[in-house]
Design a protein around this motif. Structure first.
Motif, PDB file in Angstrom:
ATOM      1  N   ILE A  64      35.003  26.126  41.956  1.00  0.00           N
ATOM      2  CA  ILE A  64      34.504  26.989  41.218  1.00  0.00           C
ATOM      3  C   ILE A  64      35.405  27.027  39.677  1.00  0.00           C
ATOM      4  CG2 ILE A  64      34.630  29.548  40.697  1.00  0.00           C
ATOM      5  CD1 ILE A  64      33.913  30.061  43.573  1.00  0.00           C
ATOM      6  N   ASN A  65      36.717  26.670  39.769  1.00  0.00           N
ATOM      7  CA  ASN A  65      37.407  26.662  38.595  1.00  0.00           C
ATOM      8  C   ASN A  65      36.909  25.357  37.748  1.00  0.00           C
ATOM      9  OD1 ASN A  65      39.027  28.978  39.181  1.00  0.00           O
ATOM     10  ND2 ASN A  65      40.462  27.762  40.289  1.00  0.00           N
ATOM     11  N   ALA A  66      36.489  24.250  38.621  1.00  0.00           N
ATOM     12  CA  ALA A  66      36.177  23.051  38.104  1.00  0.00           C
ATOM     13  C   ALA A  66      34.790  23.400  37.145  1.00  0.00           C
ATOM     14  CB  ALA A  66      35.674  21.912  38.786  1.00  0.00           C
ATOM     15  N   ALA A  67      33.956  24.220  37.935  1.00  0.00           N
ATOM     16  CA  ALA A  67      32.683  24.711  37.056  1.00  0.00           C
ATOM     17  C   ALA A  67      32.938  25.562  35.697  1.00  0.00           C
ATOM     18  CB  ALA A  67      31.677  25.400  37.987  1.00  0.00           C
ATOM     19  N   LEU A  68      33.815  26.491  35.974  1.00  0.00           N
ATOM     20  CA  LEU A  68      34.153  27.285  34.881  1.00  0.00           C
ATOM     21  C   LEU A  68      34.967  26.595  33.797  1.00  0.00           C
ATOM     22  CD1 LEU A  68      35.421  30.300  36.917  1.00  0.00           C
ATOM     23  CD2 LEU A  68      33.309  30.330  35.599  1.00  0.00           C
ATOM     24  N   SER A  69      35.664  25.582  33.954  1.00  0.00           N
ATOM     25  CA  SER A  69      36.721  24.805  33.051  1.00  0.00           C
ATOM     26  C   SER A  69      35.663  24.037  32.182  1.00  0.00           C
ATOM     27  CB  SER A  69      37.745  24.176  33.547  1.00  0.00           C
ATOM     28  OG  SER A  69      37.247  23.096  34.329  1.00  0.00           O
TER      29      SER A  69
END
Length: 525
Positions: free
Chosen positions: A460-465
């Motif tokens: 999720i963090n990878a998608a958001l960043s």
């Protein structure tokens, strides 16, 4: 149907702010400390060593969706999608039950709370919650928006909620399935909850009312989702993210991110002005809770919070979060003020990213997939997940299920009405939608293992960043989903689910079965 006036929803002349129609000894807007004192004196619960209350919900440790009714009248007859989810009950039966419930409050302690649902007041409901248990009143304090000190609600109430676990219906004469019930009168602005002590019925009944009113009256999309925001970008606006999913799929856990600010964990609206929380608190599952995996939730369990159906370690006041002997659906309610990095007020701009959370009991969905707009609508309508044990009464093992819009149990209108609003919003704002499998890998339930929370957070963090923006994607053969070939913080062999199965042929067969089930289900919606 589109020309209904506000008076069709809010007949405020019949629900004045406080009148003599409420019998009993009234305790109005008591503070949390006062309510805790009442709970302890009345024997409704006990204190844990964290200072939080521990209460039992009695016979029902989850919602009972099949015992929820909507009054069929001129307001609802041609708008509500009647069926197993939205069961009709006639107005005369409702009126008779309403009067009997009021009569049953005579000579009893009655707790009254005034609150609001909806952090954008122009779209909110002014509430009056009447309970016979002090801890239900504290639950309402936690879960709805509270007027500030010295602040009064703007105008008369829109909805009155009456909750009495001791009041039981007579199925033979009242037209209910069982002695417990939740009945919503959208035209009279009254909700009756009887025969059950499960506090979650209170918040979800109000959610159901808002799911009817907001699309029709305002064109606002109501959503069963969590929401948070990150740091401000170059344009001065923070990036909002939404997390859709049924209970147990990770909405509360994944939205409670230490590096992002929480808007809310369960119920929101998406209006032209942006996203807004319906509630003033969180209602988190706490089975197997740990400070390592869920630090924000663990830290929120302090004085004023309510733990439901948990058990203590022997001869202590310390809660054993691993104990599911009463139910796997152990819960904690707490106000948003118990969360350090919360957005105040609980609003955000239109989301840049949306995550659909599914606990896939078959272990065939990829842990993260990027959806096209067309796929996003299909998966929104499907609402596929595994119904987690304990969330609803009678559910003892995870069961694959479809819940359109990730909240069919709370939707009075046809699912495609909500999907059309979502389509309009994501097209307008260019929102990217992702499918996240928080369920199983390497096999189905009983064979495979549950996805590791740190890996899900990393994806999720990878998608958001934006870390996935330049990564190559491959297409899943059966589902047509786009799967990233690498992701920071995640072993590459976890990204394509077939790589986690020992027997590839068994994976392919299981994936085809689920893909075919998706196709057949979409034909029904």
């Amino acid at each position: 149907m589109e020309t209904l006036t506000a008076s069709a929803f809010f007949k405020t002349d019949i629900v004045p702010v406080l009148d003599q129609s409420i019998p009993g000894r009234l305790h109005v807007d008591l503070s949390p400390d006062e309510l805790v004192d009442h709970v302890l004196i009345r024997g409704e619960g006990r204190l844990a060593d964290t200072g939080s209350l521990v209460c039992d919900t009695g016979k029902f440790t989850g919602r009972t969706p099949k015992d929820r009714y909507i009054v069929r009248d001129e307001t609802t007859a041609l708008t509500v999608e009647w069926g197993e989810v939205n069961q009709p009950i006639d107005a005369d039966t409702f009126d008779e039950l309403h009067q009997r419930m009021l009569d049953g409050l005579t000579d009893r302690d009655v707790y009254v709370r005034f609150a609001r649902a909806g952090a954008m007041p122009q779209y909110g409901l002014r509430l009056r919650i009447i309970t016979t248990l002090a801890w239900h009143n504290l639950f309402s304090y936690n879960m709805f928006l509270r007027p500030k000190v010295g602040e009064a609600l703007d105008g008369p109430v829109d909805f009155t909620v009456i909750v009495d676990p001791n009041f039981e219906a007579n199925p033979a004469t009242d037209g209910t399935r069982n002695t417990n019930f939740t009945i919503i009168s959208l035209s009279k602005g009254v909700i009756l909850i009887g025969g059950t002590g499960y506090a979650g019925e209170i918040k979800k009944s109000v959610f159901s009312a808002m799911n009817f009113i907001l699309p029709i009256k305002f064109g606002v999309l109501p959503m069963h989702c969590a929401a948070n925001v990150g740091k401000q970008g170059p344009n001065g606006q923070a990036d909002t993210a939404l997390f859709f999913g049924l209970s147990g799929t990770g909405k509360t856990t994944l939205s409670a991110d230490p590096v992002r600010r929480l808007i809310g964990d369960d119920e929101h609206g998406w209006a032209d002005e942006g996203v807004f929380n319906f509630e003033g608190g969180c209602y988190a599952k706490v089975i197997h809770l740990s400070p390592e995996n869920e630090p924000q939730i663990h830290a929120a369990i302090r004085p004023g919070a309510i733990l439901e159906n948990v058990r203590f370690f022997p001869n202590t006041a310390t809660v054993n979060y691993a104990d599911g002997s009463i139910t796997e659906n152990t819960r904690c309610s707490y106000p948003l003020s118990h969360v350090d990095n919360v957005v105040e007020p609980s609003v955000g701009v239109a989301p840049r990213h949306i995550f659909f959370l599914s606990a896939d009991a078959f272990g065939v969905l990829p842990p993260i997939s990027r959806l096209t707009p067309e796929q996003a609508l299909d998966y929104f309508l499907l609402g596929y997940t595994a119904k987690i044990a304990g969330t609803e009464h009678g559910v003892t093992t995870p069961t694959a299920t479809f819940s359109p819009c990730f909240g069919a149990a709370f939707l009075p209108l046809p699912a495609r009405r909500y999907a059309a609003l979502l389509k309009e919003r994501i097209e307008q704002h260019g929102t990217q939608v992702w499918l996240i499998n928080t369920g199983w890998k390497g096999g189905g339930l009983g064979i495979g293992k549950r996805m590791a929370l740190p890996h899900t957070r990393a994806m999720i963090n990878a998608a958001l960043s934006g870390a996935l923006d330049s990564v190559p994607f491959v297409q899943h053969a059966e589902f047509g989903l786009s799967i990233p070939t690498r992701c920071p913080g995640v072993p590459t062999d976890l990204l394509n689910p077939i790589d986690t199965w020992e027997y590839k042929g068994m994976y392919t067969a299981a994936a085809k079965r689920l893909a075919n089930a998706f196709t057949e289900k979409l034909k029904e919606i």
